[in-house]
Design an enzyme around this catalytic site. Structure first.
Site, mmCIF file in Angstrom:
data_model
loop_
_atom_site.group_PDB
_atom_site.id
_atom_site.type_symbol
_atom_site.label_atom_id
_atom_site.label_comp_id
_atom_site.label_asym_id
_atom_site.label_seq_id
_atom_site.Cartn_x
_atom_site.Cartn_y
_atom_site.Cartn_z
ATOM 1 N N GLU A 1 0.818 -1.208 0.000
ATOM 2 C CA GLU A 1 0.000 0.000 0.000
ATOM 3 C C GLU A 1 0.852 1.258 0.000
ATOM 4 O OE1 GLU A 1 -2.994 -0.018 -0.672
ATOM 5 O OE2 GLU A 1 -3.362 -2.156 -0.437
ATOM 6 N N CYS B 1 -13.900 3.176 -16.045
ATOM 7 C CA CYS B 1 -14.262 4.538 -15.640
ATOM 8 C C CYS B 1 -12.985 5.346 -15.442
ATOM 9 C CB CYS B 1 -15.089 4.492 -14.353
ATOM 10 S SG CYS B 1 -15.992 6.023 -14.003
ATOM 11 N N CYS C 1 -25.791 4.661 -14.147
ATOM 12 C CA CYS C 1 -24.823 5.702 -13.817
ATOM 13 C C CYS C 1 -25.475 7.061 -14.012
ATOM 14 C CB CYS C 1 -23.581 5.608 -14.703
ATOM 15 S SG CYS C 1 -22.405 6.958 -14.450
#
Length: 212
Positions: free
Chosen positions: A40, A189, A205
């Site tokens: 991360e 997206c 959407c």
DNA sequence: AAATCGGGGGA
DNA sequence: TCCCCAGATTT
């Protein structure tokens, strides 16, 4: 009008099962909490494709905070330099020191403890809770922000967005849901030219009527 | 609140 | 060339 679980979470998880980036090395089952934490930190403002090449040698050489502290800072920095933001080598070193000094070398399970680690902010702390400790919450990064704001037609800087994302996280599937949002935002997206023509959400959407 | 870190890849 | 990337720290 379908609820968000029907119109958003369900189709998103279905899309992910077929099209997700399942082979990314830090997603392999059996990764330790420390290995997930390292991933991360490396992924902060850095593409998954870029990190995927460097990750395995790094966690193989530094699988624990003890091995990080025992190594030379320059050696760690050399491995991170190709990813950019080289000061993350120092983040990892200081975080490892903190883990040893305050948590017996383990990654803490409490959000407040994670936040105190150097180099760990809100997003990274949440990611560890989601992927290492199976919490059903969400972590809003630039991808998730873009996806949620478009789908629900909210301002990208809306303060409700993180709460909405948390509420959408399905029970016992927080990790899949987070990965699904990240992968869908990265592949469909997208920031510049979203693939609205082939988007499985269709008119669900709320930005679909308008040019995004 | 704004500046800063940063190399790599896509359009 | 310009923009973006699983953000966080420093000023």
């Amino acid at each position: 009008m379908l609820n968000p679980q029907q119109s958003f979470v369900g189709p998103l998880l279905a899309w992910h099962e077929e099209n997700g980036r399942h082979r990314l090395p830090w997603r392999e089952p059996g990764r330790s909490a420390f290995e997930i934490l390292i991933a991360e930190i490396l992924l902060q403002r850095t593409t998954a494709a870029s990190v995927s090449g460097a990750y395995l040698p790094i966690v193989a050489r530094y699988p624990s905070p003890e091995t990080v502290v025992a190594a030379s800072p320059e050696a760690i920095e050399r491995r991170i330099a190709p990813l950019g933001l080289a000061k993350r080598a120092e983040f990892i070193r200081r975080t490892s020191q903190q883990l040893i000094a305050r948590h017996s070398g383990d990654v803490p399970r409490r959000y407040a403890d994670l936040l105190e680690l150097h180099g760990v902010g809100d997003y990274t702390a949440r990611s560890v809770l989601i992927h290492a400790f199976d919490e059903d919450i969400a972590a809003v990064d630039t991808n998730v922000r873009r996806l949620i704001s478009r789908f629900f037609d909210l301002p990208p800087d809306s303060e409700v967005l993180p709460h909405l994302a948390d509420a959408l996280a399905p029970s016992r599937r927080g990790s899949d849901f987070q990965h699904a949002m990240l992968d869908f935002a990265a592949d469909v997206c997208t920031a510049r030219t979203p693939q609205c023509e082939t988007c499985p959400f269709g008119e669900h959407c709320r930005s679909s009527e308008r040019a995004v």
